[in-house]
Design a protein around this motif. Structure first.
Motif, mmCIF file in Angstrom:
data_model
loop_
_atom_site.group_PDB
_atom_site.id
_atom_site.type_symbol
_atom_site.label_atom_id
_atom_site.label_comp_id
_atom_site.label_asym_id
_atom_site.label_seq_id
_atom_site.Cartn_x
_atom_site.Cartn_y
_atom_site.Cartn_z
ATOM 1 N N THR A 126 0.852 -1.186 0.000
ATOM 2 C CA THR A 126 0.000 0.000 0.000
ATOM 3 C C THR A 126 0.887 1.233 0.000
ATOM 4 O O THR A 126 1.841 1.313 0.775
ATOM 5 N N ILE A 127 0.574 2.165 -0.863
ATOM 6 C CA ILE A 127 1.325 3.416 -0.919
ATOM 7 C C ILE A 127 0.411 4.549 -0.459
ATOM 8 O O ILE A 127 -0.784 4.554 -0.766
ATOM 9 N N PHE A 128 0.973 5.463 0.329
ATOM 10 C CA PHE A 128 0.199 6.562 0.913
ATOM 11 C C PHE A 128 0.705 7.900 0.395
ATOM 12 O O PHE A 128 1.910 8.090 0.198
ATOM 13 N N THR A 138 -10.479 21.594 0.940
ATOM 14 C CA THR A 138 -10.891 20.994 -0.322
ATOM 15 C C THR A 138 -9.628 20.675 -1.104
ATOM 16 O O THR A 138 -8.851 21.583 -1.431
ATOM 17 N N ILE A 139 -9.398 19.398 -1.374
ATOM 18 C CA ILE A 139 -8.153 18.991 -2.018
ATOM 19 C C ILE A 139 -8.419 17.781 -2.898
ATOM 20 O O ILE A 139 -9.361 17.017 -2.653
ATOM 21 N N ASN A 140 -7.610 17.611 -3.947
ATOM 22 C CA ASN A 140 -7.818 16.525 -4.904
ATOM 23 C C ASN A 140 -6.531 15.727 -5.090
ATOM 24 O O ASN A 140 -5.441 16.301 -5.205
ATOM 25 N N PHE A 141 -6.671 14.385 -5.094
ATOM 26 C CA PHE A 141 -5.545 13.481 -5.318
ATOM 27 C C PHE A 141 -5.720 12.770 -6.660
ATOM 28 O O PHE A 141 -6.836 12.358 -7.003
ATOM 29 N N THR A 142 -4.628 12.607 -7.388
ATOM 30 C CA THR A 142 -4.632 11.819 -8.623
ATOM 31 C C THR A 142 -3.441 10.864 -8.605
ATOM 32 O O THR A 142 -2.306 11.291 -8.372
ATOM 33 N N TRP A 143 -3.713 9.573 -8.844
ATOM 34 C CA TRP A 143 -2.663 8.549 -8.881
ATOM 35 C C TRP A 143 -2.357 8.171 -10.328
ATOM 36 O O TRP A 143 -3.277 8.048 -11.157
ATOM 37 N N THR A 144 -1.078 7.984 -10.629
ATOM 38 C CA THR A 144 -0.680 7.509 -11.948
ATOM 39 C C THR A 144 0.342 6.386 -11.815
ATOM 40 O O THR A 144 1.098 6.326 -10.847
ATOM 41 N N ILE A 150 -4.668 6.050 -12.763
ATOM 42 C CA ILE A 150 -5.304 4.833 -12.268
ATOM 43 C C ILE A 150 -6.227 5.192 -11.108
ATOM 44 O O ILE A 150 -5.968 6.117 -10.341
ATOM 45 N N THR A 151 -7.336 4.453 -11.008
ATOM 46 C CA THR A 151 -8.299 4.662 -9.924
ATOM 47 C C THR A 151 -8.542 3.387 -9.119
ATOM 48 O O THR A 151 -8.963 3.472 -7.962
ATOM 49 N N ALA A 152 -8.303 2.222 -9.720
ATOM 50 C CA ALA A 152 -8.531 0.958 -9.021
ATOM 51 C C ALA A 152 -7.590 0.835 -7.831
ATOM 52 O O ALA A 152 -6.368 0.995 -7.966
ATOM 53 N N GLY A 153 -8.157 0.572 -6.657
ATOM 54 C CA GLY A 153 -7.351 0.430 -5.453
ATOM 55 C C GLY A 153 -7.075 1.725 -4.729
ATOM 56 O O GLY A 153 -6.442 1.717 -3.663
ATOM 57 N N ALA A 154 -7.542 2.856 -5.273
ATOM 58 C CA ALA A 154 -7.288 4.157 -4.645
ATOM 59 C C ALA A 154 -8.410 4.500 -3.668
ATOM 60 O O ALA A 154 -9.575 4.187 -3.911
ATOM 61 N N LEU A 155 -8.046 5.136 -2.558
ATOM 62 C CA LEU A 155 -9.023 5.523 -1.541
ATOM 63 C C LEU A 155 -8.589 6.830 -0.889
ATOM 64 O O LEU A 155 -7.468 6.929 -0.376
ATOM 65 N N SER A 171 -4.424 9.939 0.947
ATOM 66 C CA SER A 171 -4.965 9.071 -0.095
ATOM 67 C C SER A 171 -4.066 7.839 -0.166
ATOM 68 O O SER A 171 -2.841 7.942 -0.070
ATOM 69 N N SER A 172 -4.678 6.666 -0.293
ATOM 70 C CA SER A 172 -3.897 5.429 -0.340
ATOM 71 C C SER A 172 -4.191 4.667 -1.628
ATOM 72 O O SER A 172 -5.247 4.827 -2.247
ATOM 73 N N LEU A 173 -3.246 3.815 -2.008
ATOM 74 C CA LEU A 173 -3.385 3.010 -3.221
ATOM 75 C C LEU A 173 -2.822 1.624 -2.953
ATOM 76 O O LEU A 173 -1.655 1.481 -2.575
ATOM 77 N N SER A 174 -3.657 0.610 -3.133
ATOM 78 C CA SER A 174 -3.196 -0.775 -3.044
ATOM 79 C C SER A 174 -2.579 -1.152 -4.390
ATOM 80 O O SER A 174 -3.215 -0.964 -5.436
ATOM 81 N N PHE A 175 -1.379 -1.689 -4.373
ATOM 82 C CA PHE A 175 -0.695 -1.977 -5.627
ATOM 83 C C PHE A 175 0.315 -3.102 -5.443
ATOM 84 O O PHE A 175 0.683 -3.460 -4.319
ATOM 85 N N THR A 176 0.749 -3.677 -6.543
ATOM 86 C CA THR A 176 1.789 -4.703 -6.557
ATOM 87 C C THR A 176 2.955 -4.159 -7.369
ATOM 88 O O THR A 176 2.888 -4.102 -8.605
#
Length: 239
Positions: A126-128, A138-144, A150-155, A171-176
């Motif tokens: 998991t990456i934070f 009010t803030i926005n996170f975007t994962w790439t 990418i949006t799958a696994g993001a919270l 914001s966290s992202l589950s990834f391999t």
């Protein structure tokens, strides 16, 4: 103009203590915004224990094992949270009328990226991405991944208060992770002239050979080369 309002209410000792356990401080904070969003957090001894989910019409506990006395008053806690909606908007309206010309507070965020575990190729992790010390909330996170969104696994987790009145959010992202992949988190806030981007990739594998072993290997190769050269020139000498 956005105004953040906080109220602290300490409930009675009957709610916070019992004859067999030490007393606890149980209170809640609430805030509301011009967007009609209302947030109510429940705290036990200054630790967040739950929050009101108005879509589910219940209090969601943020700790795995909340104290028994808190669960017993769950319905009452939600009623208090619901009552805070009209009260908070009433105070917000009065605050706007009293100081209509005040400037909106502006605080730009800082950001940081880190992983739950030390990264290993092919192992789930998991990456934070932490955005901290910003206002308004009010803030926005975007994962790439390799520059592809990418949006799958993001919270995106809930906003948290800082003692100076600013906010933080994770914001966290589950990834391999795989060798060569680059993961990036971009934070957008209206106080920033350009978004903040932090990147992460698997660290390079360390050589399994120790410096001493490498030195010994190089020395051995040079020695063999020297012996080979000596034999070559010796055999070339005229008889």
């Amino acid at each position: 103009m956005t105004v953040f309002l906080t109220a602290l209410i300490t409930l009675t000792g009957a709610l916070c203590s019992s004859a067999t356990s030490p007393s606890h401080d149980f209170r809640y904070t609430y805030g509301c915004y011009e967007s009609d969003e209302v947030r109510v957090d429940n705290l036990v001894d200054d630790d967040l224990c739950g929050y009101a989910d108005f879509s589910k019409e219940e209090v969601v506990w943020a700790m795995p094992h909340p104290p028994d006395f808190v669960e017993r008053f769950q319905k009452r806690v939600y009623e208090i949270a619901k009552a805070a909606i009209s009260h908070c908007h009433s105070v917000l309206s009065k605050a706007k009328d009293a100081d209509a010309g005040s400037a909106l507070r502006q605080e730009a965020p800082s950001s940081f990226i880190y992983t739950r575990y030390e990264g290993e190729d092919g192992l789930l992790n998991t990456i934070f991405c932490l955005a901290n010390h910003f206002y308004p909330p009010t803030i926005n996170f975007t994962w790439t991944k390799n520059e592809v969104t990418i949006t799958a696994g993001a919270l995106d987790h809930r906003y948290q208060h800082n003692s100076d009145g600013t906010f933080r959010r994770i914001s966290s992202l589950s990834f391999t992770p795989r060798e060569g992949d680059v993961y990036s988190c971009t934070v957008e806030h209206h106080t920033l002239q350009q978004p903040l981007t932090r990147s992460w990739k698997l660290p390079k594998r360390k050589s399994s050979l120790s410096p001493a072993a490498v030195f010994l290997g190089v020395s051995l190769v040079l020695c063999l080369m020297g012996i080979g050269a000596g034999v070559f020139f010796f055999t070339k000498q005229p008889s």
